[in-house]
Write a protein that holds these residues in place. Structure first.
Motif, PDB file in Angstrom:
ATOM      1  N   ALA A 189       1.029  -1.408  -0.150  1.00 59.08           N
ATOM      2  CA  ALA A 189       0.055  -0.114  -0.003  1.00 59.08           C
ATOM      3  C   ALA A 189       0.831   1.111   0.035  1.00 59.08           C
ATOM      4  O   ALA A 189       1.748   1.248   0.695  1.00 59.08           O
ATOM      5  N   GLU A 190       0.538   2.345  -0.931  1.00 57.08           N
ATOM      6  CA  GLU A 190       1.448   3.401  -1.068  1.00 57.08           C
ATOM      7  C   GLU A 190       1.080   4.440  -0.274  1.00 57.08           C
ATOM      8  O   GLU A 190       1.887   4.843   0.436  1.00 57.08           O
ATOM      9  N   ALA A 191      -0.221   4.825   0.136  1.00 61.54           N
ATOM     10  CA  ALA A 191      -0.759   5.898   0.824  1.00 61.54           C
ATOM     11  C   ALA A 191      -0.202   5.758   2.171  1.00 61.54           C
ATOM     12  O   ALA A 191      -0.516   4.658   2.777  1.00 61.54           O
ATOM     13  N   PRO A 195       8.165   5.956   0.351  1.00 56.14           N
ATOM     14  CA  PRO A 195       9.420   5.429   0.170  1.00 56.14           C
ATOM     15  C   PRO A 195      10.580   6.012   1.270  1.00 56.14           C
ATOM     16  O   PRO A 195      11.563   5.102   1.272  1.00 56.14           O
ATOM     17  N   THR A 196      10.692   7.031   1.408  1.00 56.81           N
ATOM     18  CA  THR A 196      11.784   7.767   2.267  1.00 56.81           C
ATOM     19  C   THR A 196      11.926   6.763   3.738  1.00 56.81           C
ATOM     20  O   THR A 196      13.022   6.951   4.419  1.00 56.81           O
ATOM     21  N   GLY A 221       0.083  10.306  -5.759  1.00 55.49           N
ATOM     22  CA  GLY A 221       0.654  10.940  -6.773  1.00 55.49           C
ATOM     23  C   GLY A 221       1.884  11.488  -6.645  1.00 55.49           C
ATOM     24  O   GLY A 221       2.937  10.729  -6.568  1.00 55.49           O
ATOM     25  N   LEU A 222       2.087  12.632  -7.244  1.00 56.79           N
ATOM     26  CA  LEU A 222       3.224  13.277  -7.391  1.00 56.79           C
ATOM     27  C   LEU A 222       4.521  13.207  -6.593  1.00 56.79           C
ATOM     28  O   LEU A 222       5.673  12.759  -6.522  1.00 56.79           O
ATOM     29  N   PRO A 223       4.147  13.428  -5.131  1.00 59.20           N
ATOM     30  CA  PRO A 223       5.008  13.448  -3.934  1.00 59.20           C
ATOM     31  C   PRO A 223       5.716  12.109  -3.755  1.00 59.20           C
ATOM     32  O   PRO A 223       6.783  11.948  -3.592  1.00 59.20           O
ATOM     33  N   SER A 224       5.097  10.883  -4.061  1.00 64.90           N
ATOM     34  CA  SER A 224       5.581   9.937  -4.155  1.00 64.90           C
ATOM     35  C   SER A 224       6.643   9.477  -5.131  1.00 64.90           C
ATOM     36  O   SER A 224       7.741   9.117  -5.017  1.00 64.90           O
ATOM     37  N   ALA A 228      10.597   9.144  -4.581  1.00 59.44           N
ATOM     38  CA  ALA A 228      11.265   7.862  -5.081  1.00 59.44           C
ATOM     39  C   ALA A 228      12.440   8.165  -5.724  1.00 59.44           C
ATOM     40  O   ALA A 228      13.618   7.590  -6.020  1.00 59.44           O
ATOM     41  N   LEU A 229      12.341   9.424  -6.635  1.00 58.30           N
ATOM     42  CA  LEU A 229      13.516   9.724  -7.724  1.00 58.30           C
ATOM     43  C   LEU A 229      14.390  10.643  -6.767  1.00 58.30           C
ATOM     44  O   LEU A 229      15.797  10.096  -6.962  1.00 58.30           O
TER      45      LEU A 229
END
Ligand code: 2ND
Ligand code: ZN
Length: 387
Positions: A189-191, A195-196, A221-224, A228-229
């Protein structure tokens, strides 16, 4: 009457799509079991919690249960596949069948991921899990070859983002990097699970010059994607489909990329796009409206993937069929996606290049020339043909 040359209509047939040499970067081992194998493994292991014991009904159950519009509910279905993958024999079998099924579908190179930490309930160690899966992949490659299909399969080791074993799994990926494991990933689950939280794992892999992808920009969305990058240093984005939120298409058709979308495109960050999976989790509403159409036009490093063949009742060929229907893609488009994927694989550069030049391009050239040999030669006028 003047003689004319008319190029053949280039909509590929289903059979051509299946025979086209394809590359798959995002496929979960525990999301791709044959329904009959789930039933048999459950019976052998005394696993009694399957919702159905008839393979066809079970296949339907997975598909419908995964069709929930929510990533969290989609992920609940994995308890049954993971539940029957707790012994060495089961892991070898599932991995072998995975390689065979992908090869039969025309996949020539695949990176298949799974989370070793989810397969310890039967008493296996992390190392035993990795070795069993590797053995299954090697068996599957050999069986595929005997059946006339060539495939290479590399493993990606996934850490679950809600858990706390990512450094250990990253170390495991590093330990087996020259022995069947080509990289690392985080999933789940992403929310609420940025990743930090797993920075130590990513920093370890960077110090070791190893490769990793991160599930990001799927349900969140974008914050994830940005984390990650720019915090974690991901080589690729698992999904990354929400990058579309940073792309503005104006009424006159012109397009403006935000800073993050520009970065992703300029740096050729590979997007592991999974159309059917996105429809099920609500990340996109139809194939025709899937951001892959725009991302391909804008020449992002887009790739096409299955994510979970069982839950989405799909194959890589079927994903391409949907895209052919939705966007009118030709064999040239499928080749473009396949070359993109091969360029983005985690195996050494010389091997990627040889795959592109000696396997992928000749394969498409052969397919694209089939129309020449299909019927009577047209010497004047023109014939519209499918092909
Ligand atoms: O699409 C996905 N997003 C996030 N996590 C996923 C997705 N598909 C599968 N997973 C999870 C469930 C599996 O048990 C785990 C390892 O393959 O990865
Ligand atoms: Zn995934």
């Amino acid at each position: 009457m003047t003689s004319q040359t008319v190029l053949p209509r280039s909509t590929p047939s289903r059979d051509q799509i299946r025979r086209a040499p394809k590359v798959l970067l995002h496929d979960h081992l525990d999301g791709g079991l044959r329904p009959s194998t789930v039933v048999e493994l459950a019976r052998d292991a005394g696993y009694t919690r399957l919702p159905e014991t008839d393979p066809d009904k079970l296949a339907l159950w997975f598909r419908e249960a995964a069709d929930s519009g929510s990533l969290e509910r989609y992920l609940e279905t994995f308890s049954h596949t993971v539940g029957v993958m707790q012994t060495r024999d089961a892991l070898v079998r599932v991995a072998r069948e995975c390689a065979e099924d992908l090869a039969a579908d025309g996949v020539v190179y695949a990176e298949v991921r799974y989370a070793p930490e989810q397969h310890l309930e039967g008493g296996l160690s992390l190392e035993e899990v990795v070795e069993a899966v590797n053995e299954g992949f090697r068996e599957g490659e050999r069986a595929a070859l005997a059946a006339g299909h060539r495939i290479r399969v590399g493993a990606l080791l996934t850490a679950m983002r809600h858990a706390a074993r990512s450094l250990e799994i990253a170390e495991l990926a590093n330990q087996y990097r020259d022995a069947g494991v080509v990289g690392f990933d985080i999933a789940g689950a992403e929310a609420g699970h940025p990743p930090t939280r797993h920075l130590d794992a990513f920093e370890f892999l960077k110090r070791e010059n190893n490769h990793f992808t991160i599930h990001a920009g799927e349900a969140f969305g974008l914050p994830s994607i940005w984390q990650a990058l720019q915090w974690c240093g991901a080589d690729r984005l698992g999904h990354g489909v929400r990058i579309i939120d940073d792309i503005q298409v104006r009424e006159d058709g012109t397009v403006r990329l935000g800073r993050l979308a520009s970065y992703v495109r300029d740096k050729r960050i590979p997007l592991e796009l999974c159309p059917s999976s996105n429809l099920q989790t609500g990340a996109a509403s139809s194939y025709a409206e899937h951001p892959i159409g725009l991302l391909r036009r804008l020449l992002f490093r887009a790739t096409v993937n299955t994510d979970n063949r069982l839950m989405s009742h799909t194959s890589l060929s079927q994903e391409f069929e949907h895209l052919v229907d939705a966007f009118g893609y030709t064999l040239d488009d499928i080749q473009w996606f396949s070359v993109n994927a091969m360029k983005s694989a985690f195996i050494p550069f010389d091997e990627r290049l040889a795959m592109i030049n000696d396997v992928i391009k000749p394969g498409y050239a052969a397919l694209k020339s089939e129309w020449l040999f299909q019927g009577p030669v047209v010497t004047s006028g023109f014939a519209e043909r499918k092909g």
